[in-house]
Design an enzyme around this catalytic site. Structure first.
Site, PDB file in Angstrom:
ATOM      1  N   HIS A  48      33.857  41.556  39.958  1.00 14.09           N
ATOM      2  CA  HIS A  48      33.488  42.764  40.705  1.00 14.09           C
ATOM      3  C   HIS A  48      31.965  42.801  40.792  1.00 14.09           C
ATOM      4  O   HIS A  48      31.277  42.316  39.891  1.00 14.09           O
ATOM      5  CB  HIS A  48      34.023  43.966  39.914  1.00 14.09           C
ATOM      6  CG  HIS A  48      33.877  45.291  40.582  1.00 14.09           C
ATOM      7  ND1 HIS A  48      32.698  45.987  40.609  1.00 14.09           N
ATOM      8  CD2 HIS A  48      34.778  46.063  41.235  1.00 14.09           C
ATOM      9  CE1 HIS A  48      32.883  47.130  41.248  1.00 14.09           C
ATOM     10  NE2 HIS A  48      34.128  47.207  41.645  1.00 14.09           N
ATOM     11  N   ASP A  58      34.449  42.360  31.160  1.00  8.16           N
ATOM     12  CA  ASP A  58      34.666  43.530  32.011  1.00  8.16           C
ATOM     13  C   ASP A  58      36.166  43.810  31.987  1.00  8.16           C
ATOM     14  O   ASP A  58      36.938  43.133  32.665  1.00  8.16           O
ATOM     15  CB  ASP A  58      34.165  43.232  33.429  1.00  8.16           C
ATOM     16  CG  ASP A  58      34.521  44.353  34.398  1.00  8.16           C
ATOM     17  OD1 ASP A  58      35.088  45.378  33.956  1.00  8.16           O
ATOM     18  OD2 ASP A  58      34.229  44.196  35.599  1.00  8.16           O
ATOM     19  N   GLN A 108      40.028  46.618  34.553  1.00  3.07           N
ATOM     20  CA  GLN A 108      41.404  46.571  35.062  1.00  3.07           C
ATOM     21  C   GLN A 108      42.395  46.239  33.956  1.00  3.07           C
ATOM     22  O   GLN A 108      43.606  46.298  34.175  1.00  3.07           O
ATOM     23  CB  GLN A 108      41.515  45.520  36.188  1.00  3.07           C
ATOM     24  CG  GLN A 108      40.695  45.832  37.415  1.00  3.07           C
ATOM     25  CD  GLN A 108      41.216  47.034  38.207  1.00  3.07           C
ATOM     26  OE1 GLN A 108      42.344  47.493  38.017  1.00  3.07           O
ATOM     27  NE2 GLN A 108      40.397  47.551  39.096  1.00  3.07           N
ATOM     28  N   LYS A 129      40.244  54.767  35.786  1.00  4.85           N
ATOM     29  CA  LYS A 129      41.346  53.861  36.143  1.00  4.85           C
ATOM     30  C   LYS A 129      42.450  53.896  35.090  1.00  4.85           C
ATOM     31  O   LYS A 129      43.457  53.218  35.225  1.00  4.85           O
ATOM     32  CB  LYS A 129      40.819  52.423  36.287  1.00  4.85           C
ATOM     33  CG  LYS A 129      39.820  52.242  37.435  1.00  4.85           C
ATOM     34  CD  LYS A 129      39.429  50.793  37.574  1.00  4.85           C
ATOM     35  CE  LYS A 129      38.141  50.586  38.328  1.00  4.85           C
ATOM     36  NZ  LYS A 129      38.222  50.883  39.749  1.00  4.85           N
ATOM     37  N   CYS A 187      34.753  45.308  46.533  1.00  2.00           N
ATOM     38  CA  CYS A 187      33.542  45.071  45.716  1.00  2.00           C
ATOM     39  C   CYS A 187      33.597  43.709  45.036  1.00  2.00           C
ATOM     40  O   CYS A 187      33.195  43.567  43.871  1.00  2.00           O
ATOM     41  CB  CYS A 187      33.341  46.164  44.664  1.00  2.00           C
ATOM     42  SG  CYS A 187      33.170  47.792  45.367  1.00  2.00           S
TER      43      CYS A 187
HETATM   44  C1  LIG Z   1      36.994  44.723  37.572  1.00  2.00           C
HETATM   45  C2  LIG Z   1      36.147  45.941  37.804  1.00  2.00           C
HETATM   46  N1  LIG Z   1      34.954  46.020  37.206  1.00  2.00           N
HETATM   47  C3  LIG Z   1      34.164  47.096  37.346  1.00  2.00           C
HETATM   48  C4  LIG Z   1      34.540  48.138  38.149  1.00  2.00           C
HETATM   49  C5  LIG Z   1      33.603  49.294  38.292  1.00  2.00           C
HETATM   50  O1  LIG Z   1      34.171  50.471  37.828  1.00  2.00           O
HETATM   51  P1  LIG Z   1      33.336  51.831  38.002  1.00  2.00           P
HETATM   52  O2  LIG Z   1      33.145  51.988  39.489  1.00  2.00           O
HETATM   53  O3  LIG Z   1      34.196  52.884  37.429  1.00  2.00           O
HETATM   54  O4  LIG Z   1      32.066  51.636  37.299  1.00  2.00           O
HETATM   55  C6  LIG Z   1      35.751  48.090  38.825  1.00  2.00           C
HETATM   56  C7  LIG Z   1      36.150  49.183  39.750  1.00  2.00           C
HETATM   57  O5  LIG Z   1      36.697  48.960  40.798  1.00  2.00           O
HETATM   58  C8  LIG Z   1      36.581  46.963  38.640  1.00  2.00           C
HETATM   59  O6  LIG Z   1      37.768  46.877  39.261  1.00  2.00           O
END
Ligand SMILES: Cc1ncc(COP(=O)(O)O)c(C=O)c1O
Length: 414
Positions: free
Chosen positions: A127, A203, A206, A229, A371
């Site tokens: 992401h 990270d 998910q 999430k 993203c």
């Molecule tokens: C794999 C992953 N990392 C990071 C994020 C970022 O999350 P946030 O927008 O809550 O910071 C997301 C959100 O879509 C994600 O799917």
């Protein structure tokens, strides 16, 4: 559900007030939980009760409700820390979201420890939250970015892993892809990072909502995730880190709350985890996140995962049987190797056109690059439609998606 569903989805649906409302003259079919999940009544009530009963600022109050507010915040931290298997709440820094958590790692740890020419290893499926902060360090410090490739079937290609991590300082990767649903080989990547003398950053945005998480078993240095999430509110996320690495990392944002002392000459930092929590924290949001972790614990994370594997299998089967080669579903074909995230393209229809028709049927699906633009380039797609499943989804929701795809095909006369 075919066979036995470990979750009572009909009862779960009743816990989510939003699922009661109508959209476009019919029921709301919410299939966008990888984007943000819905919130159960338990979370909404915990936040409302906090505001109604003990709203006050934390850590500085000399009266009863301030003490209660502080206990509510620290209690929520302890709950979330337990939920991910942390050794102690000290290891859990509350942030605004996963993006802020990953920025903390790159900007605070990275700036203090990386120099020109140092290598940071990422995967092609990250992401943007786990890419852009490192790009900034590339521009600022001259670090090198190396990329673990993604195969055509949506797995990370580890063929060249030893060479890629050789001499690296950081290996940072998603535990589960937000586009493909792929589960990454976390222990293998953490092991490779540590063998090479690099820190491992995960990270888990998910992953934590969908699979029981044990950060100690992973053995990484930092783990980032986000509250909204995992049935929690927006505005709250977390960075877990080992005490050793958090102690050795300078503060990120600075100001009130994160100091022990301030003089005209300088400042000293607070203890963990408050050293990284400058300013008034998102108290009600933390309380909501604690309630979300309790709700998920109540369902049982093994049951949550089992439900998602069988519902994903049902979705893959249903969509493939009905649409065959007209529907291209990205990512691993084996449900056990993935989460319930289904990115797809229907013939040459633009995903935005597709999801606009879905919307007419009350089916909420995200379209776009999610993203993850470097991954989209690997997939050879500018955009995909992405349906994502969670604890309140059932086979009827998948059937509604299949019908909506059929309606879109008819509408565009394909
Ligand atoms: C794999 C992953 N990392 C990071 C994020 C970022 O999350 P946030 O927008 O809550 O910071 C997301 C959100 O879509 C994600 O799917």
């Amino acid at each position: 559900m075919t066979g036995h569903d470990p979750l009572d989805v009909a009862a779960i649906k009743k816990d989510f007030p939003i699922l009661d409302r109508e959209v476009r003259g019919g029921r709301l079919v919410y299939l966008d939980s990888a984007n943000t999940s819905q919130k159960p009544r338990a979370v909404l009530e915990a936040m409302e009760t906090y505001y109604e009963r003990c709203n006050a600022n934390v850590h500085r109050g000399t009266y009863q409700i301030a003490e209660e507010a502080t206990n509510a915040l620290e209690g929520a931290r302890a709950t979330v820390a337990r939920f991910i298997g942390a050794r102690s709440p000290k290891e859990l820094v509350l942030t605004k979201n996963a993006t802020e958590a990953l920025n903390l790692v790159a900007k605070a740890w990275g700036r203090a420890n990386l120099r020109e020419g140092d290598a940071v290893v990422l995967t092609e499926l990250e992401h943007h939250a786990n890419i852009v902060p490192w790009h900034q360090l590339h521009d600022e410090l001259g670090i090198e970015l190396r990329w673990i490739p993604v195969t055509a079937d949506g797995h990370v290609d580890l063929t060249d892993l030893d060479r890629l991590v050789d001499g690296a300082k950081v290996v940072s990767f998603a535990a589960m892809s937000n586009v493909l649903g792929t589960l990454l080989p976390v222990e293998r990547l953490v092991g490779a990072a540590h063998d090479a003398g690099a820190i491992a950053v995960i990270d888990a945005s998910q992953y934590v909502p969908h699979v029981g998480t044990d950060v100690q078993a992973w053995g990484a240095d930092f783990v980032a995730f986000t509250g909204h999430k995992m049935l929690g509110p927006t505005g709250i996320g977390a960075l877990w880190g080992t005490e050793a690495i958090l102690d050795a990392t300078p503060p990120f944002l600075t100001g009130g709350e994160m100091i022990l002392n301030v003089t005209k000459e300088g400042f000293t930092v607070n203890e963990l985890p408050w050293k990284f929590e400058a300013g008034t924290p998102p108290i009600a949001e933390a309380v909501g996140l604690g309630a979300a972790a309790d709700y998920l614990t109540g369902l049982g994370m093994e049951a949550v995962r089992e439900h998602e594997v069988s519902l994903t299998a049902y979705a893959l089967r249903t969509l493939t049987d009905r649409f065959g080669d007209d529907l291209r579903i990205h990512g691993p074909s084996e449900p056990a190797e993935r989460g319930g995230v289904l990115s797809f393209e229907y013939r040459d229809l633009h995903p935005h056109d597709l999801t606009q028709v879905f919307d007419q049927h009350g089916v909420c699906v995200r379209a776009g690059h999610h993203c993850a633009k470097p991954l989209m380039r690997v997939l050879g797609a500018a955009a995909t439609a992405r349906a994502s499943l969670y604890v309140y989804n059932d086979e009827a929701d998948v059937d509604a998606l299949a019908d909506a795809i059929g309606e879109a095909a008819d509408f565009f006369a394909l």
